[in-house]
Design an enzyme around this catalytic site. Structure first.
Site, PDB file in Angstrom:
ATOM      1  N   ARG A  46       0.449  -1.113   0.154  1.00  0.00           N
ATOM      2  CA  ARG A  46      -0.282  -0.258   0.084  1.00  0.00           C
ATOM      3  C   ARG A  46       0.556   1.823  -0.194  1.00  0.00           C
ATOM      4  O   ARG A  46       0.361   2.019  -0.112  1.00  0.00           O
ATOM      5  CB  ARG A  46      -0.934   0.407   1.141  1.00  0.00           C
ATOM      6  CG  ARG A  46      -0.296  -0.123   2.173  1.00  0.00           C
ATOM      7  CD  ARG A  46      -1.337  -0.281   3.062  1.00  0.00           C
ATOM      8  NE  ARG A  46      -1.447  -0.961   4.804  1.00  0.00           N
ATOM      9  CZ  ARG A  46      -2.079  -1.685   5.485  1.00  0.00           C
ATOM     10  NH1 ARG A  46      -3.286  -1.010   6.056  1.00  0.00           N
ATOM     11  NH2 ARG A  46      -1.774  -2.153   6.408  1.00  0.00           N
ATOM     12  N   LYS A 157       0.797 -18.566   7.542  1.00  0.00           N
ATOM     13  CA  LYS A 157      -0.124 -18.403   9.186  1.00  0.00           C
ATOM     14  C   LYS A 157      -0.351 -17.072   9.499  1.00  0.00           C
ATOM     15  O   LYS A 157       1.081 -16.400   9.903  1.00  0.00           O
ATOM     16  CB  LYS A 157       0.860 -19.371  10.204  1.00  0.00           C
ATOM     17  CG  LYS A 157       2.466 -19.460  10.548  1.00  0.00           C
ATOM     18  CD  LYS A 157       2.370 -20.576  12.013  1.00  0.00           C
ATOM     19  CE  LYS A 157       2.775 -19.937  13.585  1.00  0.00           C
ATOM     20  NZ  LYS A 157       3.360 -18.414  13.760  1.00  0.00           N
ATOM     21  N   HIS A 187       5.999 -23.017   7.552  1.00  0.00           N
ATOM     22  CA  HIS A 187       7.507 -23.595   6.938  1.00  0.00           C
ATOM     23  C   HIS A 187       8.100 -24.766   7.297  1.00  0.00           C
ATOM     24  O   HIS A 187       9.156 -24.556   7.294  1.00  0.00           O
ATOM     25  CB  HIS A 187       8.025 -21.866   7.203  1.00  0.00           C
ATOM     26  CG  HIS A 187       8.381 -22.028   8.706  1.00  0.00           C
ATOM     27  ND1 HIS A 187       7.770 -21.052   9.477  1.00  0.00           N
ATOM     28  CD2 HIS A 187       9.819 -22.081   8.874  1.00  0.00           C
ATOM     29  CE1 HIS A 187       9.104 -20.971  10.936  1.00  0.00           C
ATOM     30  NE2 HIS A 187       9.948 -21.083  10.558  1.00  0.00           N
ATOM     31  N   LYS A 191      10.971 -27.779   5.802  1.00  0.00           N
ATOM     32  CA  LYS A 191      12.352 -28.050   6.534  1.00  0.00           C
ATOM     33  C   LYS A 191      13.122 -29.366   5.888  1.00  0.00           C
ATOM     34  O   LYS A 191      12.220 -29.902   6.261  1.00  0.00           O
ATOM     35  CB  LYS A 191      12.862 -27.888   7.875  1.00  0.00           C
ATOM     36  CG  LYS A 191      12.931 -26.308   8.465  1.00  0.00           C
ATOM     37  CD  LYS A 191      12.914 -26.585   9.961  1.00  0.00           C
ATOM     38  CE  LYS A 191      12.098 -24.851  10.165  1.00  0.00           C
ATOM     39  NZ  LYS A 191      13.222 -23.496  10.903  1.00  0.00           N
ATOM     40  N   GLU A 225      13.378 -22.040  21.326  1.00  0.00           N
ATOM     41  CA  GLU A 225      14.224 -20.892  20.875  1.00  0.00           C
ATOM     42  C   GLU A 225      14.435 -19.987  21.684  1.00  0.00           C
ATOM     43  O   GLU A 225      14.324 -20.147  22.543  1.00  0.00           O
ATOM     44  CB  GLU A 225      12.943 -20.163  19.953  1.00  0.00           C
ATOM     45  CG  GLU A 225      12.125 -21.263  19.590  1.00  0.00           C
ATOM     46  CD  GLU A 225      11.402 -19.525  18.275  1.00  0.00           C
ATOM     47  OE1 GLU A 225      11.317 -18.924  16.955  1.00  0.00           O
ATOM     48  OE2 GLU A 225       9.901 -19.719  19.327  1.00  0.00           O
ATOM     49  N   ASP A 244       1.162 -19.524  18.214  1.00  0.00           N
ATOM     50  CA  ASP A 244       2.054 -19.456  17.625  1.00  0.00           C
ATOM     51  C   ASP A 244       2.857 -20.261  16.857  1.00  0.00           C
ATOM     52  O   ASP A 244       3.614 -21.054  15.940  1.00  0.00           O
ATOM     53  CB  ASP A 244       3.314 -18.372  18.393  1.00  0.00           C
ATOM     54  CG  ASP A 244       3.729 -17.692  17.655  1.00  0.00           C
ATOM     55  OD1 ASP A 244       3.778 -17.907  16.290  1.00  0.00           O
ATOM     56  OD2 ASP A 244       5.173 -17.532  17.922  1.00  0.00           O
ATOM     57  N   HIS A 249       3.543 -25.829  14.266  1.00  0.00           N
ATOM     58  CA  HIS A 249       4.644 -26.389  13.633  1.00  0.00           C
ATOM     59  C   HIS A 249       4.659 -27.654  14.950  1.00  0.00           C
ATOM     60  O   HIS A 249       5.209 -29.193  14.094  1.00  0.00           O
ATOM     61  CB  HIS A 249       6.201 -25.455  14.202  1.00  0.00           C
ATOM     62  CG  HIS A 249       5.905 -24.214  13.620  1.00  0.00           C
ATOM     63  ND1 HIS A 249       5.151 -24.169  11.970  1.00  0.00           N
ATOM     64  CD2 HIS A 249       6.451 -22.470  14.448  1.00  0.00           C
ATOM     65  CE1 HIS A 249       5.572 -22.587  11.782  1.00  0.00           C
ATOM     66  NE2 HIS A 249       5.658 -22.093  13.170  1.00  0.00           N
ATOM     67  N   LYS A 335       9.523 -19.213  24.262  1.00  0.00           N
ATOM     68  CA  LYS A 335      11.071 -18.570  23.915  1.00  0.00           C
ATOM     69  C   LYS A 335      12.122 -18.557  24.974  1.00  0.00           C
ATOM     70  O   LYS A 335      11.468 -18.980  26.432  1.00  0.00           O
ATOM     71  CB  LYS A 335       9.750 -17.369  23.465  1.00  0.00           C
ATOM     72  CG  LYS A 335       8.873 -17.650  22.731  1.00  0.00           C
ATOM     73  CD  LYS A 335       9.318 -16.676  21.381  1.00  0.00           C
ATOM     74  CE  LYS A 335       8.111 -16.024  19.942  1.00  0.00           C
ATOM     75  NZ  LYS A 335       9.002 -17.200  18.724  1.00  0.00           N
ATOM     76  N   LYS A 340      18.880 -22.935  20.953  1.00  0.00           N
ATOM     77  CA  LYS A 340      17.693 -22.816  19.939  1.00  0.00           C
ATOM     78  C   LYS A 340      17.942 -25.011  19.731  1.00  0.00           C
ATOM     79  O   LYS A 340      18.948 -24.600  19.201  1.00  0.00           O
ATOM     80  CB  LYS A 340      18.114 -22.070  18.512  1.00  0.00           C
ATOM     81  CG  LYS A 340      17.448 -22.542  17.111  1.00  0.00           C
ATOM     82  CD  LYS A 340      17.329 -21.320  16.460  1.00  0.00           C
ATOM     83  CE  LYS A 340      15.888 -21.593  15.194  1.00  0.00           C
ATOM     84  NZ  LYS A 340      15.133 -20.772  16.036  1.00  0.00           N
TER      85      LYS A 340
HETATM   86  C1  BG6 Z   1       6.919 -18.506  13.574  1.00  0.00           C
HETATM   87  C2  BG6 Z   1       7.191 -17.984  14.825  1.00  0.00           C
HETATM   88  O1  BG6 Z   1       6.241 -19.211  13.041  1.00  0.00           O
HETATM   89  O2  BG6 Z   1       8.527 -19.517  12.977  1.00  0.00           O
HETATM   90  C3  BG6 Z   1       7.799 -17.189  15.791  1.00  0.00           C
HETATM   91  O3  BG6 Z   1       5.719 -17.464  14.677  1.00  0.00           O
HETATM   92  C4  BG6 Z   1       8.613 -18.077  15.878  1.00  0.00           C
HETATM   93  O4  BG6 Z   1       7.250 -16.461  16.362  1.00  0.00           O
HETATM   94  C5  BG6 Z   1       9.455 -19.330  14.562  1.00  0.00           C
HETATM   95  O5  BG6 Z   1       9.985 -17.753  16.238  1.00  0.00           O
HETATM   96  C6  BG6 Z   1      10.667 -20.409  14.606  1.00  0.00           C
HETATM   97  O6  BG6 Z   1      11.077 -20.566  12.659  1.00  0.00           O
HETATM   98  P1  BG6 Z   1      12.293 -21.143  13.269  1.00  0.00           P
HETATM   99  O7  BG6 Z   1      12.344 -22.114  11.350  1.00  0.00           O
HETATM  100  O8  BG6 Z   1      13.676 -20.242  13.356  1.00  0.00           O
HETATM  101  O9  BG6 Z   1      12.304 -22.153  13.786  1.00  0.00           O
END
Ligand code: BG6
Length: 491
Positions: A46, A157, A187, A191, A225, A244, A249, A335, A340
């Site tokens: 926009r 998402k 996503h 992976k 994470e 989330d 996931h 989180k 990670k």
């Molecule tokens: C996203 C979440 O879908 O996935 C985020 O909204 C999260 O909060 C992220 O940090 C994690 O993805 P990845 O690929 O870094 O594990």
């Protein structure tokens, strides 16, 4: 490949996802020669941008987020594929401009992928306006000896906020697009190592005979994470970890682990089996859940000072079918945790009888198959081995590391795979409408319980840099299990 042009319209091209993931993913596929001939990429936003502004934006995005593959000459060839079209998402009259821009590229005769990388409150507007202008209609002008043209939509998402809103969004989507045109992204499915769960299970013969309740003791999925809420409080504080991470996931990883072998590696066969897993999930008891919030979360910019949003969740879930009945699946995600890591640990049952001296711990450790989704992608198998010169066993790891096993191949980003699959019409790694709804059903009942049931477990605080609240350890200890972690960087 068809000689028909292909147009990708990225709604939200000025946003973070486009900059960090989508533009780099397209560029990488371009360098690898995987994009269709005659591809055009139209950034939709926009802002008062011109094509030149988009060039600068994309150029910078590639330098920052695709530095390893960036190549000036490739950029010079990539740039002419880009153009910008201004649309004010809630204003129907501005879609005419988009339609004209797209039609000007291809006489309305192209294959088209609409990619929604925008705030979910605009999904409805965009989908309906595409519908009103007939932009979802396939096969508009079929020519002799050419494949019919296609129209597809990729939806990021979060897909809904709960089951009800997901159902309502599905209805909107289906009022304009057929399910076969819809590509809902998770996503994690893009992976490499998540995809490898399928290869490991169904391209080998040694795992499947023991992949059941007779041999497996429990399954653990950890998605930890180190990042905290950062600058995303506006979205995160009203969502929390269940919406989330768990709804999508973690439940997707669980489905890949627990599904029956599909008859083919195609979208229908695969998703039919995945959805059965979610539909067979037993309602999770509130006492089998833990919710946590890291210290300091409420002080983050944009977070309500009295926020009760969980940033950590752990739960025990059962799949009521012949393969898995009464085998616990423990899921946890949070989180601001210590490392990670995304990993699935499958613990097998102990030997029924011991003929050797036992370890000091008093029993053999359970054999464990660990699927290391990220980082340090790989597979570990923990087995008992004889300590030399003693009659005692010790757990040792047999390890496959992708970086050693596939030295000359790079690990593409998940979006690279997914965007290409959407262009090629392969929906296997995308979520079907009924899967989304089944996943929401599982998650909704937990969230509702947490919010409304006075007997729900209280919110636990946990230290940043920890593995979450102690209550998550208690959850497993009650069953005489402990969280197991493999695949970790030693620090
Ligand atoms: C996203 C979440 O879908 O996935 C985020 O909204 C999260 O909060 C992220 O940090 C994690 O993805 P990845 O690929 O870094 O594990």
């Amino acid at each position: 490949m068809s000689d028909r042009p292909t147009v990708i319209a990225i709604f939200g091209v000025t946003g973070d996802l486009a900059r960090r993931k989508l533009i780099p993913a397209l560029f990488s596929n371009f360098i690898k020669g995987r994009l269709p001939d005659r591809l055009r990429i139209v950034g939709v936003g926009r802002r008062e941008w011109t094509d030149a502004t988009l060039f600068d934006h994309a150029h910078q995005a590639l330098k920052n987020h695709a530095a390893a593959i960036y190549d000036e000459r490739a950029w010079e060839r990539f740039r002419p594929m880009l153009s910008y079209s201004k649309v004010n998402l809630p204003q129907p009259e501005t879609y005419r401009n988009l339609k004209d821009d797209l039609d000007a590229l291809d006489n309305g005769d192209s294959n088209r992928l609409y990619y929604l990388s925008i705030a979910p409150e605009f999904y409805h507007d965009v989908i309906c306006n595409l519908g009103v202008l007939g932009m979802a209609r396939e096969n508009g002008r079929e020519r002799a000896n050419t494949a019919p043209s296609w129209r597809r939509i990729v939806i990021e998402k979060p897909f809904g906020y709960n089951m009800e809103s997901a159902q309502s969004l599905n209805r909107v989507v289906h009022s304009v697009f057929n399910e076969s045109q819809v590509y809902r992204i998770d996503h994690y499915l893009g992976k490499e190592t998540a995809q490898n769960i399928l290869f490991m299970r169904f391209a080998n013969t040694i795992f499947e005979p023991i992949w059941n309740r007779s041999h497996i003791s429990n399954v653990q999925v950890t998605v930890a994470e180190t990042v905290d809420v950062g600058t995303r409080a506006g979205y995160y504080d009203s969502s929390g970890v269940m919406r989330d991470m768990v709804q999508n996931h973690l439940l997707q990883l669980l489905s890949l682990i627990a599904m029956e072998p599909p008859s083919a590696f195609d979208a229908d066969a695969l998703r039919n089996e995945k959805v059965k897993v979610l539909q067979a999930a037993r309602a999770v008891r509130l006492e089998d859940t833990v919710r946590g919030q890291y210290d300091g979360y409420r002080c983050a910019a944009g977070v309500a000072p009295d926020s009760s949003t969980p940033t950590f969740a752990a739960l025990k879930l059962f799949i009521d079918n012949w393969r898995w009945k009464d085998i616990p699946f423990y899921l946890r995600s949070g989180k601001a945790m210590r490392q990670k890591t995304t990993q699935v640990n499958i613990q097998f049952k102990r030997p029924p009888n011991s003929i050797f001296e036992l370890t000091e711990a008093g029993d053999y450790s359970r054999n464990m198959l660990s699927i290391c989704i990220q980082p340090d992608e790989g597979i570990h198998l923990t087995i008992e081995a004889k300590i030399p010169d003693q009659q005692i066993a010790k757990s040792v790891d047999m390890e496959l590391h992708y970086e050693n096993a596939f030295v000359s191949e790079d690990l593409p980003d998940a979006y690279e795979r997914l965007i290409l699959d959407a262009i090629n019409g392969d929906a296997a790694l995308f979520i079907r409408g009924d899967e989304i709804e089944s996943a929401w059903k599982i998650v909704d009942s937990i969230i509702e319980g947490w919010e409304c049931d006075p007997a729900a477990p209280a919110m636990q605080r946990y230290e940043r840099g920890s593995w979450g609240p102690a209550a998550a350890d208690d959850l497993l200890e009650r069953d005489e299990h402990t969280w197991r972690l493999s695949c970790l960087h030693q620090s």
